[in-house]
Design a protein around this motif. Structure first.
Motif, mmCIF file in Angstrom:
data_model
loop_
_atom_site.group_PDB
_atom_site.id
_atom_site.type_symbol
_atom_site.label_atom_id
_atom_site.label_comp_id
_atom_site.label_asym_id
_atom_site.label_seq_id
_atom_site.Cartn_x
_atom_site.Cartn_y
_atom_site.Cartn_z
ATOM 1 N N HIS A 51 0.823 -1.206 0.000
ATOM 2 C CA HIS A 51 0.000 0.000 0.000
ATOM 3 C C HIS A 51 0.862 1.263 0.000
ATOM 4 C CE1 HIS A 51 -3.401 -2.630 0.729
ATOM 5 N NE2 HIS A 51 -2.663 -3.212 1.640
ATOM 6 N N VAL A 52 2.183 1.074 -0.067
ATOM 7 C CA VAL A 52 3.146 2.167 -0.114
ATOM 8 C C VAL A 52 4.096 1.890 -1.268
ATOM 9 C CG1 VAL A 52 2.949 2.695 2.350
ATOM 10 C CG2 VAL A 52 4.663 1.041 1.565
ATOM 11 N N HIS A 53 5.107 2.739 -1.442
ATOM 12 C CA HIS A 53 6.000 2.599 -2.587
ATOM 13 C C HIS A 53 6.934 1.398 -2.510
ATOM 14 C CE1 HIS A 53 4.827 6.875 -3.041
ATOM 15 N NE2 HIS A 53 4.759 6.494 -4.298
ATOM 16 N N ASN A 54 7.341 0.971 -1.317
ATOM 17 C CA ASN A 54 8.247 -0.175 -1.241
ATOM 18 C C ASN A 54 7.487 -1.465 -0.968
ATOM 19 O OD1 ASN A 54 8.856 -1.326 1.654
ATOM 20 N ND2 ASN A 54 8.522 0.865 1.914
ATOM 21 N N THR A 113 7.155 -2.748 3.537
ATOM 22 C CA THR A 113 6.360 -2.218 4.638
ATOM 23 C C THR A 113 5.013 -2.922 4.747
ATOM 24 O OG1 THR A 113 7.448 -0.064 4.426
ATOM 25 C CG2 THR A 113 5.359 -0.105 5.622
ATOM 26 N N ASP A 114 4.816 -3.599 5.866
ATOM 27 C CA ASP A 114 3.540 -4.256 6.205
ATOM 28 C C ASP A 114 3.079 -5.306 5.199
ATOM 29 O OD1 ASP A 114 3.350 -2.681 8.519
ATOM 30 O OD2 ASP A 114 2.321 -1.077 7.432
ATOM 31 N N GLU A 142 12.752 1.454 -7.524
ATOM 32 C CA GLU A 142 13.897 2.082 -6.860
ATOM 33 C C GLU A 142 13.714 2.113 -5.344
ATOM 34 O OE1 GLU A 142 15.904 6.452 -6.362
ATOM 35 O OE2 GLU A 142 15.202 5.935 -8.377
ATOM 36 N N THR A 143 12.521 2.459 -4.876
ATOM 37 C CA THR A 143 12.276 2.534 -3.435
ATOM 38 C C THR A 143 12.449 1.164 -2.794
ATOM 39 O OG1 THR A 143 10.746 4.357 -3.818
ATOM 40 C CG2 THR A 143 10.621 3.268 -1.676
ATOM 41 N N THR A 144 11.971 0.125 -3.451
ATOM 42 C CA THR A 144 12.141 -1.232 -2.928
ATOM 43 C C THR A 144 13.614 -1.605 -2.881
ATOM 44 O OG1 THR A 144 9.942 -1.931 -3.650
ATOM 45 C CG2 THR A 144 11.577 -3.669 -3.317
ATOM 46 N N ALA A 145 14.373 -1.233 -3.902
ATOM 47 C CA ALA A 145 15.810 -1.526 -3.913
ATOM 48 C C ALA A 145 16.506 -0.849 -2.740
ATOM 49 C CB ALA A 145 16.426 -1.079 -5.235
ATOM 50 N N ASP A 190 18.942 -1.426 2.709
ATOM 51 C CA ASP A 190 18.982 -1.037 4.118
ATOM 52 C C ASP A 190 18.678 -2.216 5.044
ATOM 53 O OD1 ASP A 190 19.671 1.548 3.478
ATOM 54 O OD2 ASP A 190 17.680 2.400 3.900
ATOM 55 N N LEU A 191 17.909 -3.174 4.566
ATOM 56 C CA LEU A 191 17.590 -4.369 5.356
ATOM 57 C C LEU A 191 18.688 -5.430 5.272
ATOM 58 C CD1 LEU A 191 13.778 -4.724 4.569
ATOM 59 C CD2 LEU A 191 14.827 -4.036 6.749
#
Length: 180
Positions: free
Chosen positions: A83-86, A89-90, A117-120, A125-126
């Motif tokens: 429900h967000v760009h990456n 999240t959730d 890009e946001t997922t990358a 970071d994870l």
């Protein structure tokens, strides 16, 4: 040992109904994405489909468009909704990947500079090693403050900000060779 997974982000029918949709780069995207997904599955690498879902509009379940684009013939190992760009999240994606010891993610899908890009960035970071297969992503020209960035400029910008920091940009061929 590195275990890989492909994240196929937002390759869904919703985009056909957006006012910015263009066919210009779609055939090359279809071909590149199909090659990548087929190559991954031939190597027994799981493909994870991620769909963007909103409460209303063409990205809502009620629209009937939150489904794979018709050219996709792969069988996803699992599907998540975001429900967000990456894609993290959730969604439960991180847990699913860690349960399978996946530590290398291959990013493809729609839109290059947004959800892909946001997922990358979040994946890096994870702690995941990230490969960004730009030619297996799709985007559309964007205008801000009177300046329009075409698809090539957006792709170049995305590769520039990811390379050496968050991901390794590769072609489909180079990615599949890496997986052999």
């Amino acid at each position: 040992m590195s275990r890989s997974a492909v994240l196929n982000i937002d390759t869904q029918c919703s985009f056909f109904h957006r006012d910015y949709w263009q066919e210009t780069d779609f055939p090359a995207f279809q071909q590149a994405l199909t090659r990548l997904l087929n190559g991954a599955q031939a190597r027994h690498i799981p493909v994870v489909d991620i769909f963007h879902v909103e409460g209303e509009g063409v990205f809502s379940h009620a629209s009937g468009y939150v489904k794979p684009m018709p050219f996709l013939t792969h069988t996803p190992a699992v599907t998540f909704e975001k429900h967000v760009h990456n894609a993290f999240t959730d969604t439960g994606l991180d847990r699913w990947l860690r349960q399978r010891d996946c530590n290398h993610l291959i990013i493809c899908g729609i839109r290059t500079e947004q959800c892909c890009e946001t997922t990358a960035r979040v994946a890096s970071d994870l702690g995941y090693r990230v490969t960004f297969v730009t030619e297996a992503t799709l985007t559309f020209p964007m205008t801000h403050q009177g300046i329009t960035l075409d698809v090539n400029a957006l792709r170049h910008r995305t590769e520039t900000v990811l390379a050496g920091r968050f991901a390794t940009p590769l072609t489909v061929s180079a990615c599949l060779e890496l997986l052999t």
